[in-house]
Structures are given as structure tokens and as C-alpha cells.
Enzyme design. Structure first.
Site, PDB file in Angstrom:
ATOM      1  N   GLN A  87       0.836  -1.196   0.000  1.00  0.00           N
ATOM      2  CA  GLN A  87       0.000   0.000   0.000  1.00  0.00           C
ATOM      3  C   GLN A  87       0.874   1.250   0.000  1.00  0.00           C
ATOM      4  OE1 GLN A  87      -1.689   0.970   3.681  1.00  0.00           O
ATOM      5  NE2 GLN A  87      -3.491   2.009   2.876  1.00  0.00           N
ATOM      6  N   SER A  98       0.675   6.505   2.735  1.00  0.00           N
ATOM      7  CA  SER A  98       1.320   7.475   3.635  1.00  0.00           C
ATOM      8  C   SER A  98       2.576   8.065   3.033  1.00  0.00           C
ATOM      9  CB  SER A  98       1.705   6.801   4.953  1.00  0.00           C
ATOM     10  OG  SER A  98       0.574   6.414   5.662  1.00  0.00           O
ATOM     11  N   SER A 158       4.614  -1.715   4.395  1.00  0.00           N
ATOM     12  CA  SER A 158       5.063  -3.059   4.758  1.00  0.00           C
ATOM     13  C   SER A 158       5.010  -3.939   3.520  1.00  0.00           C
ATOM     14  CB  SER A 158       4.216  -3.633   5.893  1.00  0.00           C
ATOM     15  OG  SER A 158       2.874  -3.485   5.610  1.00  0.00           O
ATOM     16  N   GLU A 176     -10.414  -2.014   5.373  1.00  0.00           N
ATOM     17  CA  GLU A 176      -9.434  -2.446   6.356  1.00  0.00           C
ATOM     18  C   GLU A 176     -10.210  -3.224   7.412  1.00  0.00           C
ATOM     19  OE1 GLU A 176      -7.235   1.142   7.431  1.00  0.00           O
ATOM     20  OE2 GLU A 176      -5.467  -0.081   7.847  1.00  0.00           O
ATOM     21  N   GLU A 236      -5.068   9.782  18.481  1.00  0.00           N
ATOM     22  CA  GLU A 236      -5.680  11.113  18.428  1.00  0.00           C
ATOM     23  C   GLU A 236      -6.754  11.149  17.334  1.00  0.00           C
ATOM     24  OE1 GLU A 236      -2.234  10.657  18.533  1.00  0.00           O
ATOM     25  OE2 GLU A 236      -2.331  10.987  20.693  1.00  0.00           O
TER      26      GLU A 236
END
Lengths: 360, 393, 360, 393
Positions: free
Chosen positions: D112, D115, D147, D230, D363
Site C-alpha cells: 500500500q 502514507s 510493509s 481495512e 488522536e
């Protein structure tokens, strides 16, 4: 075993909630605590007889509903949500469990009356009694009857029958005086009970019934604490949506938001542990049930107190006023955290039950 | 008299004054004389209770006056701590002459009319209106959390005089005549049962324009002067280890061995450490102040003490068990001060809940620390550049 | 007594900080931990001899600076801030205090060398030793000399002299082997020390010197922990100002802001308790000093760990990488929280010192 | 075959398949056959590994396949959990036919590429650029926390194709050819010493337009499909009381009575309760799911488990004392999975720090719970209606 609510349990909840919505608003309760005693006899009669909560735990053979700890827990959630001033916990759970555990015919007779909502009972033990180390009392059986003083008894003012542990037995008495203490919990005050050569009927021959009932009731108290915590969370969330400061609802401020998310997460877990205790208790006080009770108390006591404290804090000034009901919940939550074993006492019990031995 | 006073001469002057007024046993009489001698606030101008001296000397003067009749720091707190410096800084000469002397002597008590039900943390949102009518202002609105309003002769008031400008720009500061028609003071009952505070309802209250402090529309600035003069709360007087708010809990612990459990023991030890760390931080802050190095640590003290008070009193109720299930008194009555030592654990527990709300909530204090001490950037604001009347409320 | 820093203390801090800025950047330390041993001999020589930190606690009569625990604490704050890989705590505080407490002429000779920065010493006790219940070791004095194994010794790799408690005495040895353990703390690893019939010199005749030095050093370790916490707070605040997400610096989000405010409040108090311990120790280990030490450790251990954990969390992903130095501080903070008594051990000590007796 | 499958016939069909393929010992061969029989994902269309059946039946089918060769849920996790449902929902027919079968069999591993160093919590801020060049796209940028990138044949990628529109509107979703020139994968070392993740540098990587998934500018919407698929993290499999992450600490506690103190005992008991409450909440959530009542409690599980893991492993290191001062292995090496049971307390302590960051920080999760579950209002946003290129970064 299920941690969810059954349809019957939901129906029971709806019935109780409808009665409370009708007769037990925050303003009604606030007005009532200004009087001598908060207990609402009319409300109790409707709940006890019409909805039938008084006899929930009593077998049908004795005139009860033959329901279980699971249903009683649902009732307690709703009563906690409303800080309802009725003797359900003290009479229909604690006293009833003592009598059920006693199993004598004398106990059966009293149970019939309780189930019918004709009478109400209380157990003459301190509300602060630790179920794992219940202290004795100083009541003695003398020639003329039972004599002694028991402090911090909950529900005694509205009890027709008092169940008094004396030595290895439990006696039922109907002659006793009750002096209500000025109490932290405005909606369930404690009282000092005095017996003076009171005539009594022996209802249990074993010393086990009272500690058994204390532990059983502690497990269900967690559901009341869940109800208290839920009311505090819901009320605070609603207020945070509506209260505006700095031209924004205060619930849009991240600090408020994140604290409410954390509180919600605590309440989600409170529901899980309270349901688990209620479910395990359907089979009596097995070791698994004792573990579930101790876990539920160790979790729900601080969560209810924390929820009430957050409710006061996030309401700001208005939460500190007598006219807002938040304080009724704070006081109930704090008193509940002492009642039937503090969280620390229940953690102590888990040291043995869960195999986490104390240092030598 | 325009030569600057030093510590030695200040001390001598006070000694001389005290010697000369040894016979004045009447408190008010003594305080009047002290004011007139310029020894009330030595840094105030001559004729207004001071000598135009350095602010540092006040400590010297106060120390020398120990044992003499004193102002009542409770009832007179708002006057001495907030109204006086504001009137000195922002008032007219006439206002200073009219108000400062009886404020000092306690002949006139002051209260603060800032907070409103809709303006708590967001003080600049006040909705109380003041509308000009010739030489007067007509005030309508509701104030809340007003301590001492029932004793007060005067109140310091902020009100909205222009709703068409952004909220900080449309406020004006007044001295409110608490004896004026239309001022209604009602005790506000708290969760402890008693009423330390009041609600104040203002209905067509007429205030002469000479009661206005500062310019029209300058109320926010004047109010900042008031708030900056709020005494830095550093948790009261210095205490020994184990003193202060942990005292009552330790007392219970030591006298009631039957109540002790390992669980409570660990929690009490952790709170002992917390209390000691907080005490030492306050002591260090006092040292900094004395060394002329006021650091940001002062603003932390209130935050730390309110949390500590709440946790300690919470533990105390639990530790007390049966006594914790009881309460000493729910009577609805007025109370002029907070009694954290004379009453029971339940009262302390309930009263301490207010510590993180009154005088700036803990949430506001955390924001202040983050922005002013750590220099973190502010949040986006949506209420700064729009007319007050257009804001959501 | 003062909790502030004196001018001399500030000068000492400036001198140490300048050396560290020059020779001990985060990248330098990171590169060094990839090697066999993190210790930086050149850095230590400059600090020990040029700045003179090696002999701070040694009296002038023995060639030292005759300074006090207050100055040593300031040095530790700076070394903590830089997670500097030098044996100050182990040699110039712990070993030095053992020798000072021993007070023998043999001890004096070693102290002279230490103060001059000519040699370095370590004490053969576990870094995890609880000063209030220091265990023994299995070193025995036999015909040929001292024999035994001591695990978890800090600073042994760079020690010329090892101080070994044996029975009621302390011996100095120079023949020993050191096997460095793979350690949690990359900048102060622990090692296993082995003595095989090692020749020794008796430097103390009392068993008191080692526990005394452990407690004294625990008090000063709080200043190292303060330095670690300060670095973590400062670094996180700086990152929160600069890191942008959702088109805003993350430090403008209230949740981040309030947590950093709370952390700052913890660090303010850490400074107060660490200064208090350093100040009280100038008069030796009085009861007041023992209370100050236990308070400082009980407060600073969790605060340093919490600060490092917040540093990792609020850095997000980058804080989880090896290339960012945050992990060096997390590992130091965690190891420090075990070193010389965990917070719980120090709270135990306070039960006696502060009059908060345990349940019977 | 278009008649709807029920549980009984699904079970029979699987039994028949398993019986017929008893001799296929080759894992890939077995999985190919299972895909071709429509028993990979029964709710996928026929010919694409499914039978167009109801989604509920998958559980029945999976249960029947117990004991047969299985996909590798570790290495194939991104492909099975995220790429496959996205390609099914948003890909072209050609993409479905090309990618799904080898994805299922594990012949092609997926990673993936979402990010970036500058786009973590704020995923819509991705700066990796994709510029159209005829029938191709040229991609430049840097991705992180990937990963399995070193095993991967394909990556799901979001890139910015239009910097002149608001950030959510200017992204496009691609399948990235990990074998293409310009793709460089570097292991990213973590605080545990090892590298579970990679950085992926993309330098003038040319991707054919038929690797685009969804429309140009629709990348955010497609990525939502990926993220919603997910798997709800509910803390792994059901465990007994005292099982799961508290297991290793209890093991230490029980086998090392010499390490016990009252302080650690109280903290461990409190964590036992916390672990049990969290375990029961997950069990209750599984019951809700099974009853077809997916509640919001699932989103809480990750938040609860990450805090719990961190506190438990932190206590374990402290409890271990001397062992806690040591570490098992700092070697910089690749690691394909998280080993929370085989390694020592120090590893668990460090690795658990990532639990509150990876897959949505705590958060962000608190904000999600507050807004989606509790219905609290969002914060003011300043980044929604301005061109991406004008945003502060």
C-alpha cells in the site's frame, strides 16, 4: 451466555423507562430530596406491582416472575440512569437474595409478600460492607428479643421487614427504629437502625446467606453504576453540542471531544463487564461469577465516578449548581463506589480469583 | 515627600505610625488613618492611600503592620485585589477619590459582575446590555457567580454597549451601584448545599455616566487590568511536607489503622508524592518571585492544586467508608468562605470540584500555558472579526 | 536552602552544555551506538579534565573541586538532555560516593586519580539495586583473591578500578573481565563483571558505604531524568510548532496543546523535586534528604518515561524510526526508571519517612 | 448458477470441492482451483473468484475450508484486505481479470503506497505527483510505512494529479508496478532495531493509464473504499480471561515471586481488570457482529488495545528489573511480522509504542469516535476549499 440484551430484556427496559420518564424526572427527584425522605412510594408501587420488578428474582412458585440476574440488571441500569429513589436494590435484590439463599419456609413467606409488592425489606448490614470481608454487627439475641445498633443501612426507612444477621443465623424483625443520617447520596440515604428487644423470626440457619447476597448484589450494582455513567455521558454530550463559547459549540473543541471519546470507551467497557456479571450470576456465585462480579465492580465504580466528575466539569459553572441534576449523579456514583466493596477490595478478590498472588 | 522611600525609611515610618496609633482600637478608624498616612498601598499616589513608592516596599510595610487591625481579605478581596488597581489605573481622579478610601477600610464592599450564564470561559461574550440615555446608562442583563454581592455596595461591571462591532470592541466597564433600583441579588445554591455565590439580575438599572471606568468600548482592555491583578494563586501559604490539602487525609490514615488497605496505601503514597512535588514547585516559584524572576510556573499552580485537591478529597471520602456515606450538612444557607479544613471529607470532595472551574477552568488554563508559556500556535478563531450580534450563542 | 540555580551552577551548566553541543549531537550519539560500545572517551576526557566534572564531589584536599550534590545535579541535567555516553553517574557520583563514605587512605588515593580524570571507576552492583533493600552478590574472598560474577553493572567497560562489596567491606580491583549485555539503554549499557581470583585492596571496612552511595546517587539520578524529560518536552514542542497536518501546525490542535501543557506541569514539578533532592543531599543522607531522594525518584522516574512516550507519540511515525533520536531518550528513561530503585520502591521508603504506614 | 446459494448448498459445494482436490498438495495449485471454483470470495462475481452469493456465506465457506491450504494472511494481507475489494468495486473489467487471481493465490504480493512523510494523519495531503504523458503517467514522490514493499509485485498508490484544486479533489488512484524502473524500496529501521516497513522512492516511474483505478481526480473516493475495507481491528481472536497481551506479564508474575512488590501488585491487578474489560467489550462486539448488529464499539477496540498493550508491556519491563535492563536483539534486519509473544518485554514495550500510531493514531481515532459515534461537531477546517498548492505544508 450472551453479553447482548434479549428482546424480553429490552421490553422490560422500555417498560421501566416509560414509568420513570413519566414519574421520575430530574426535577421531581430534586424536589423530593428537599423533603424528609427521597423515597417515592407511588413510583415504587407502580414499578413493583404494575411492571412487576419487585418479584423479578423470586421464583414463580413463590409468586414472583422467576426471572434472573440479567433482568434485574436491566432494571438497575434504568434506575441508575434516573437516580430513582426506590428500594429495588435494597429490597428486591439484596434482601430477596438473602431470603432465596436461606431457602426456609419462613423466608418463602416473606418472599411472597415482597414479590407481590405488598411489603418491602432491607438487610441490616452496612452499605459499606465488603462482601469479601463482611464484618459482624453488635446485635445480640437476648431473652426478650434482638437488641443492637446497625449503622449505614440503606433502604431501612421504607422497609416493613428487616433481615438481621445474628451469629450464624438471619432473623426477620418488624419492630425497629430508623434514624436517617444526613447522607452524601441524596437519593439513597443511609440510616442507623436500632433494635430494642425486638421479636424476631429465624429465616436462615446459615451464616452464608448474607455474604452471598452481598457479593451477588455487588455484581448487579455494576449495572446501576453503568446507568449512572450513561446518563452522565449522554447528558454531557448533549450539553457539549448545545453550549456555545467562542462562537463554537464546546463539543467542537478537541480537548472536550477527546475526553468524551475516552469516557465513551470506558462506558462501552462498563457495559461489557456489567452484562458479564449479570450473565454469570444466572448460575449463582460460581468462581467464574465471583471473578465477573469483582471485575465489574473494580471497573464500574471508578468509571461511574469519573463520568459524573466529567459531567460536572464539562458543564462548567452550571454543573456546580444545586438546580442542575448532575450533583445527584455525582453523589450516587461516589456513594456507590464505597457500597458493597470499594474497587480496591474487588481487586483484592481478583488476586485470588485470577491467580495474581500478592507479595509474600 | 517626593524623595523615594527605601526599605529602612519605610519600616521607620510604619513603626512611627503604629506607635502613634497604638490607642486606636477601632479597626475602621485604624485603617482610615493608615490610608491617610499613605501606608495602605505604598505604591499608590499620595492622597490615594500611597506614597508613590516602589511596589516592592509593600511587603516590608505589610510585615511591619503585622499584629495591627487588618482589612478583611475575604469580604474585601474583590475590592482590594481587583477593583482598587483597576480604578487606580483606568479611573478618573474623581473616581479614585470617591472609591479607594472606603474600599480600603472595608466600609464599602465590592463585588465583580463579569461572568454570565452565556459568558463563562468566553468572557468577551457578555450579553448584559448598557444603553446610553443622556447622562445615564440603562443596564439590563444577568450576572452569575458573584461572591459577596449581598454585602456589596459597588460592583465592577462589564456590559455590552455596542453589539454591532466585534465582541471585544463593544464592551464598556462600569462601577455598578448595588443599591440602585433594579439590582436583585439571589443566592445561588451549590452542590455542597450552601450558597457562596449569587446571581445578580439587572433590570433597567440606571448608572450615571461618571460611574463609567475607561472609554466607551474599552471595557475589554479595562477588564484585562482587573484580571491581571487577580492574585497569582500559588496554593496559599507555604506549608511543610504533608501539610496543606493532604493534611486531613493523612490525619484519617494515621488515626484509623482499621481503614487501611494496600490499595488505598499505594494510592495515598502516590498522592503524597504528587502533593510534595506540587508544594515544592510552589516553593520554588515563591523563590523566583522573591529573586525578581517571576516565571511562568505561577500559572501552573492553580491547575496543579485543583487536580490535587480533587484527588485527595476523593480518596478521603473513599477511605472514610461509612463516614464517607454521610454528609455534615445540606442546609441551604449563605457562606462567605470555603472551609476546606473544618468540614468533612464529603464537603471537601464536592467543593473541590469547583476548583477546576472557578477563576479559569482547567481547560482554559491548559490553553493559556500551551500558548503563552510553550508558544504553541492558537486555534483558528471564527469570532474575532465579526459583529457580536452575528455570533452564534 | 534554595531550589533555584546559583550563578556558579549556571556557569557550570553553560560549560557542560557547550562541550556537549560541540561533541555530542544526537547524530554523533546515534552513530556511536552502532559500534561496540557507546562510550565516548574523548568527550569524557574533555568533560572530566577540562571542565572538571570528574572531581566535582571530591574535596579539594584530595585534588577535587570540593563542590556539592547541587553542582553534580546540574551536570546530570545536561548529560541527561544529551543522553551523553560518559561515565559521570557511575564513576564521578556512585563510585566516588562509595570512596568518600569509606574515608580510608586507600580510598583517598583512588579518589585523587578519579578527580584528576586519570582513571575511572565503577561499583560492582546491579544497576537495578534497590537502595532500600540492596541485595548482596555472590563474590567471595578466597585464598587467591576475589571470585564471582556480578550482573547488570553500568559503566564497567570504561572502568579502570572496580569497587566490589564483599561481606562487610568494599574492595578495589583492577583485574576483571566485562561482558557487555545487549541492553535496553543504548547509551548506558549494562554488563556482567567476572572476577577470577582477582587481587584486591580493601577500601572500606563498613558495609554501609555502598547502600549510602546508592541512595545518594538515586537522588541525583532524578536530575538526569529531569534532563531527559526536558529534552523530550522541548523537542516535542518544537516539532508541534513546525509539523503541519490539515493545513495547521499540529501544536494548534487542542488535544496536543493540552497534553503538552500537562507535560510541562509535570516537568516543572520534576525540576522542583530534583533540585530539592540535590539541595538536601549537600548535608548528607539525613532523614529529610532521604525523603527528598525518595520523592524525587518517585516523581521523576514516571515523568521522564511519560515525557519520552509522549515525544514518540506526538512525533507520529518519525518518532518510531531509528534515525530520530527520540528512542534513545525513551530507552534511557525506561532504564532509569528501573535503576537504583523503581518509583514503587521509593514510595515504599516514603511510607516510613513520611509517616504513611502500610496496613498491618 | 444464478440461483442464490444458501448455507447448506455452500457447505456441500465446498465439501465436494475439497473431496475433488484432496490430492492437490501444492498450495498455489489448490488456491488457483479454489478461485476458479468461485470459492475464494463467494460474494465476488462468477469468474472473479466468487459466485455472486451473499457476503454472509463467506464465513460458512471459510469454516469448511479449515485444514486446507490457505492464503498467507500476513504477506497477502494488503492484497486480500485492501486491494481486492477496491479493484472489485472501482477497477475496470480488465483490471479485475488481470489482478484478482494471482492476488488470491499469493503469486503476486501487494503493498500500500498511501502514507508520506508529509501526509500521515492527513492522508489527503499526499504530495506524490503523477503527471500525464500521453498514455502514461509519470510519478515522482516518496511513500513511507510500506510493509511488504520488498516482496510486492504491485502497490495501490494515491498520487496528486491536480494541485490546483482542493486537496481531496486532486488525487488519483493507481496500481503501481513495483518492478518498474524508478521504484526504489529501502528498509526503514524502527526503534526496535528491525525493519518491518519500507520507504518507497518513486523517481519518474512510468505507469500505463490502464493502471489507473477510477477516474482522474477520484483518488480520494477510491481510497475510502480501500480504507473502509481495512479489517475492523478487534484485538485479534477471542481469548480467555488473563489471555492475550496480559499473558506474558502474568507469566512473569507467577513464575518470579521474588519480583513481587505491593506497588507492582496493585498496578498489575488494575491492568488485569482493564484487560478483562477490554476483552469482554471485544467479545460483546463480536456478538453484535454475529447478530448482524455492527455497532460503533468496533472502532473503540484499537484505541483500547493500543493503550493496554503499552501499559502492560511497560509494566512488564519494570517488573523484570535486570532482564528489563537488557534487550534481546538490536540487529538491523527485515521482519515480516510483529512478534508480541516470542520476544522479550523490551521488544514488546518498544513495538507497542507503534500501536497508537499505525493504522490511525489514537488522536485521530478519538476524533472519529467523538464525531461519528457521539455526533459532536467537527472543528473549523481551513483546508477544505482552497487549492492544494496554496496550503501550508
Amino acid at each position: 451466555m450472551s453479553l447482548l440484551y434479549t428482546e424480553q430484556e429490552q421490553d422490560l427496559r422500555d417498560a421501566v423507562r416509560a414509568v420513570l420518564a413519566d414519574r421520575c424526572s430530574a426535577n421531581t427527584v430534586l424536589a423530593r430530596v428537599e423533603g424528609d425522605l427521597p423515597y417515592d412510594g407511588d413510583l415504587w408501587r407502580v414499578l413493583a406491582r404494575d411492571v412487576g420488578v419487585a418479584g423479578l428474582l423470586v421464583p414463580e412458585s413463590l409468586g414472583g416472575a422467576g426471572a434472573s440476574s440479567r433482568e434485574a440488571a436491566v432494571v438497575l441500569e434504568e434506575l441508575g440512569r434516573a437516580v430513582a429513589p426506590v428500594p429495588f436494590l435494597t429490597s428486591a435484590v439484596l434482601a430477596t437474595t438473602v431470603l432465596l439463599r436461606a431457602g426456609t419456609s419462613e423466608a418463602g413467606k416473606i418472599l411472597g409478600d415482597l414479590a407481590a409488592g405488598a411489603t418491602t425489606a432491607a438487610v441490616a448490614v452496612s452499605l459499606a460492607a465488603d462482601p469479601f470481608r463482611p464484618g459482624g454487627n453488635d446485635v445480640v439475641a437476648e431473652d426478650g428479643g434482638l437488641t443492637g445498633v446497625v449503622p449505614c443501612v440503606a433502604g431501612a426507612e421504607v422497609a416493613d421487614v428487616l433481615l438481621v444477621p445474628v451469629g450464624d443465623a438471619v432473623h426477620a424483625v418488624t419492630e425497629f427504629t430508623v434514624d436517617t443520617d444526613v447522607s452524601l447520596d441524596l437519593t439513597r440515604p443511609v440510616a442507623t437502625v436500632t433494635l430494642r428487644a425486638a421479636q424476631s423470626v429465624r429465616v436462615a440457619d446459615s451464616s452464608d446467606a448474607v455474604p452471598y447476597a452481598l457479593a451477588y448484589t455487588a455484581g448487579l450494582l455494576a449495572s446501576e453504576q453503568l446507568g449512572v455513567a450513561e446518563w452522565c455521558l449522554d447528558t454531557t454530550v448533549a450539553y457539549a453540542k448545545e453550549r456555545t463559547q467562542f462562537a463554537r459549540p464546546i463539543g467542537s473543541f478537541q480537548a472536550v471531544k477527546h475526553r468524551l471519546a475516552d469516557l465513551w470507551l470506558d462506558v462501552v467497557r462498563a457495559r461489557a463487564v456489567a452484562r458479564n456479571a449479570a450473565d454469570q450470576l444466572t448460575g449463582g456465585l460460581t468462581d467464574a461469577a465471583r471473578t465477573a462480579v469483582a471485575t465489574a465492580q473494580a471497573w464500574c465504580s471508578p468509571v461511574a465516578v469519573h463520568a459524573a466528575e466529567e459531567c460536572v466539569q464539562l458543564h462548567g459553572g452550571i454543573g456546580m449548581t444545586w438546580e442542575h441534576p448532575a450533583h445527584l449523579y455525582l453523589k450516587r456514583a461516589k456513594a456507590d463506589s464505597i457500597a458493597l466493596g470499594a474497587a480496591g477490595d474487588h481487586r483484592d478478590a481478583l488476586a485470588g480469583l485470577a491467580g495474581v498472588p500478592a507479595p509474600a | 515627600m517626593s524623595t523615594k522611600l527605601d526599605a529602612t525609611s519605610a519600616r521607620e515610618r510604619v513603626r512611627a505610625f503604629v506607635a502613634a496609633h497604638r490607642d486606636v482600637t477601632d479597626r475602621v478608624g485604624f485603617l482610615r488613618a493608615r490610608f491617610d498616612a499613605g501606608l495602605a498601598w505604598v505604591h499608590f499616589p499620595e492622597g490615594l492611600g500611597g506614597l508613590g513608592a516602589s511596589r516592592d516596599l509593600q511587603e516590608v510595610v505589610d510585615a511591619e503592620f503585622a499584629g495591627t487591625p487588618q482589612p478583611d481579605l475575604g469580604k474585601q478581596g474583590v475590592g482590594l485585589g481587583m477593583a482598587a488597581p483597576t480604578i487606580l489605573a483606568c479611573g478618573t481622579d474623581a473616581q479614585r477619590r470617591r472609591f479607594l478610601r472606603p474600599l480600603w477600610t472595608g466600609e464599602e464592599i465590592w463585588c465583580q459582575l463579569f461572568s454570565e450564564p452565556g459568558a463563562g470561559s468566553d468572557l468577551a461574550a457578555v450579553a448584559t446590555r448598557a444603553v446610553r440615555d443622556g447622562d445615564e446608562w440603562v443596564v439590563d442583563g444577568q450576572k452569575v457567580w458573584t461572591s459577596g454581592a449581598h454585602h456589596a455596595r459597588w460592583g465592577i461591571l462589564i456590559a455590552r454597549t455596542d453589539p454591532d462591532v466585534p465582541k471585544h470592541a463593544g464592551m464598556t466597564y462600569f462601577v455598578c451601584d448595588m443599591a440602585a433600583p433594579g439590582v436583585e441579588v439571589r443566592p445561588l445554591r451549590q452542590i455542597t448545599g450552601e450558597a457562596e455565590f449569587n446571581e445578580v439580575f439587572l433590570s433597567s438599572v440606571r448608572l450615571a455616566d461618571d460611574l463609567r471606568v475607561g472609554g466607551v468600548g474599552e471595557g475589554w482592555r479595562v477588564a484585562q487590568t482587573t484580571l491581571m491583578n487577580e492574585r497569582v494563586a500559588i496554593g496559599g501559604e507555604p506549608v511543610e511536607p504533608g501539610g496543606g490539602p493532604i493534611g486531613p487525609v493523612l490525619e484519617t490514615w494515621r488515626t484509623r489503622p482499621d481503614l487501611r488497605t494496600h490499595d488505598l496505601h499505594r494510592r495515598l503514597l502516590a498522592l503524597w508524592v504528587d502533593a510534595e512535588a506540587t508544594r515544592l514547585a510552589a516553593a520554588r516559584f515563591r523563590e523566583q518571585l522573591a529573586a525578581g524572576l517571576p516565571g511562568p510556573e505561577g500559572s501552573a499552580a492553580k491547575l496543579a492544586f485543583s487536580t490535587l485537591n480533587q484527588r485527595l478529597s476523593g480518596l478521603d471520602v473513599e477511605l472514610n467508608r461509612e463516614a464517607g456515606l454521610r454528609y455534615d450538612d445540606w442546609t441551604f444557607r449563605r457562606s462567605d468562605d470555603v472551609d476546606m479544613f473544618g468540614r468533612d471529607a464529603g464537603y471537601r470532595y464536592l467543593r473541590a470540584k469547583g476548583n477546576s472551574i472557578e477563576g479559569g477552568t482547567s481547560e482554559i488554563l491548559r490553553t493559556v500555558i500551551a500558548e503563552r508559556v510553550l508558544g504553541l500556535p492558537p486555534e483558528p478563531r471564527t469570532d474575532k472579526n465579526v459583529p457580536w450580534k452575528g455570533l452564534p450563542r
